[in-house]
Enzyme design. Structure first.
Site, PDB file in Angstrom:
ATOM      1  N   GLY A  10       0.817  -1.211   0.000  1.00 29.47           N
ATOM      2  CA  GLY A  10       0.000   0.000   0.000  1.00 29.47           C
ATOM      3  C   GLY A  10       0.849   1.258   0.000  1.00 29.47           C
ATOM      4  N   THR A 126       4.973   0.866   6.748  1.00 29.47           N
ATOM      5  CA  THR A 126       3.595   0.474   7.016  1.00 29.47           C
ATOM      6  C   THR A 126       2.981   1.500   7.947  1.00 29.47           C
ATOM      7  OG1 THR A 126       2.149  -1.111   8.138  1.00 29.47           O
ATOM      8  CG2 THR A 126       4.460  -1.138   8.781  1.00 29.47           C
ATOM      9  N   ASP A 128       0.517   0.977   9.706  1.00 28.48           N
ATOM     10  CA  ASP A 128       0.013   0.266  10.883  1.00 28.48           C
ATOM     11  C   ASP A 128       1.037   0.205  12.016  1.00 28.48           C
ATOM     12  OD1 ASP A 128      -2.392  -0.179   9.663  1.00 28.48           O
ATOM     13  OD2 ASP A 128      -1.999  -2.272   9.157  1.00 28.48           O
ATOM     14  N   GLY A 171      -5.973  -0.767  10.493  1.00 31.94           N
ATOM     15  CA  GLY A 171      -5.369  -1.595  11.526  1.00 31.94           C
ATOM     16  C   GLY A 171      -5.881  -3.014  11.411  1.00 31.94           C
ATOM     17  N   GLU A 222     -10.112  -1.505  11.858  1.00 28.69           N
ATOM     18  CA  GLU A 222     -10.818  -2.336  10.882  1.00 28.69           C
ATOM     19  C   GLU A 222     -10.749  -3.827  11.197  1.00 28.69           C
ATOM     20  OE1 GLU A 222      -8.986  -1.679   7.102  1.00 28.69           O
ATOM     21  OE2 GLU A 222      -6.960  -2.184   7.816  1.00 28.69           O
ATOM     22  N   HIS A 272      -8.625   5.160   2.923  1.00 29.22           N
ATOM     23  CA  HIS A 272      -7.373   5.557   2.282  1.00 29.22           C
ATOM     24  C   HIS A 272      -6.984   6.996   2.571  1.00 29.22           C
ATOM     25  CE1 HIS A 272      -8.491   1.920   0.059  1.00 29.22           C
ATOM     26  NE2 HIS A 272      -7.212   1.798  -0.191  1.00 29.22           N
TER      27      HIS A 272
END
Length: 342
Positions: A10, A126, A128, A171, A222, A272
């Site tokens: 991503g 990332t 996250d 997440g 999420e 996003h």
């Protein structure tokens, strides 16, 4: 020496800062040539390249996304993938690769380096913040800032209409964004993947807020799951690395809260938005340093390693160590935030 650079997985604020840092130092101090591979590992498989030099990286520091493009291509799922990568490296005369990505991109780099002898250096990416070998990954700070600003804005509309607002943030397996943004934004409940939540308890927190004429904000990652339930999936499809598409837990939670409490509930899914746009000052600083140190690793022939932040120092760790396990939220940190729930 010629160095190849790719960005996989991503997109993330700070990717361009890494590219710029590596190219500037490698070109100016070591006399290296650079070539970029478009769209992650796909570019290596198909020989899709773009020239990288100092003029090419001017002005990209504050830009979000990646000038090289990205994808979730897994070369080990492609027929003769490793052979095609070797052929591309030979054709483009690339001696070493700098792979910028998360656990999947870095996992490929680790195998290419360890099993096939291809010279790779990894850079962790990332939003996250779930790679265990580094204190922070770039993109995380930007995502938290964006989520916090959204929560700040949602407080006023929630209070105006006296409704519950559920904010779904990214997440998949780690709740770092939810925890940091929820705490910073004054959320009344924070739900993370590491701790299955009790729906009755969440509804109790919501009702306690309304009793004092205060509209509650619930932040949910999420990947968060209720006790006795499963992840909420967007659909059943999977990418090349076997990941399903998450999203929907926020909408599900809002409906449950509305049905159980009788209070109007709405959902905001940041999606996003969290990883788009201009990177924060911290992410530019960290990403730039990662780029500088990655090219130093190439210079020293220290392949199979990933650059990482430990305190304020940039260190190198084996890529296999960095991808061995995820860094999840410590229960003690989550418990700290609990004083603000309800």
């Amino acid at each position: 020496m010629r160095v190849g650079v790719l960005t996989g997985g991503g997109d993330c604020p700070g990717l361009n800062a890494v590219i710029r840092g590596a190219v500037r130092k490698g070109t100016q101090e070591y006399g290296y040539d650079f070539v970029g591979f478009r769209d992650g590992w796909r570019g290596l498989l198909e020989g899709d390249t773009v020239r990288l030099d100092v003029p090419a990286v001017r002005g990209i520091l504050p830009r979000g996304g990646t000038v090289l493009g990205s994808s979730r291509t897994n070369p080990f799922k492609v027929e003769h993938g490793v052979r095609r990568i070797r052929e591309t490296l030979t054709k483009t005369e690339v001696d070493a690769l700098v792979a910028i990505g998360g656990e999947d991109t870095l996992g490929v780099a680790a195998r290419l380096s360890g099993e096939y002898g291809i010279a790779c250096v990894g850079v962790p990416k990332t939003i996250d913040n779930d790679l265990s070998a580094t204190d922070y990954t770039f993109g995380f700070d930007t995502a938290v800032n964006i989520a916090t600003e959204a929560i700040d804005r949602l407080h006023t509309t929630a209070e105006s209409h006296m409704r519950v607002l559920v904010v779904e943030v990214m997440g998949r397996h780690a709740g770092w964004i939810a925890l940091h943004s929820g705490l910073a934004g004054g959320a009344n409940a924070i739900l993370i993947p590491e701790q299955r939540f009790d729906l009755d308890q969440v509804c109790s927190w919501v009702e306690s807020r309304f009793r004092i004429r205060y509209a509650p904000i619930v932040v949910v990652a999420e990947g968060a799951m209720p006790k006795g339930g499963d992840m909420v999936l967007k659909d059943a499809s999977q990418d090349d690395f076997g990941h399903v598409r998450l999203s929907g837990v926020g909408e599900w939670l809002a409906k449950q809260i509305e049905e159980r409490t009788g209070k109007e509930a709405r959902t905001t899914v940041l999606g996003h938005v969290q990883r788009g746009g201009t990177p924060s000052a911290f992410d530019r600083w960290l990403a730039t340093r990662f780029g500088l140190h990655a090219i130093d690793a190439v210079r020293e022939g220290d392949f199979g390693k990933m650059v990482a932040l430990r305190g304020t120092e940039i260190v190198r760790v084996p890529i296999v160590e960095a991808t061995a396990k995820l860094k999840t939220v410590d229960p003690a940190l989550y418990e700290e935030a609990g004083v603000f729930f309800g």
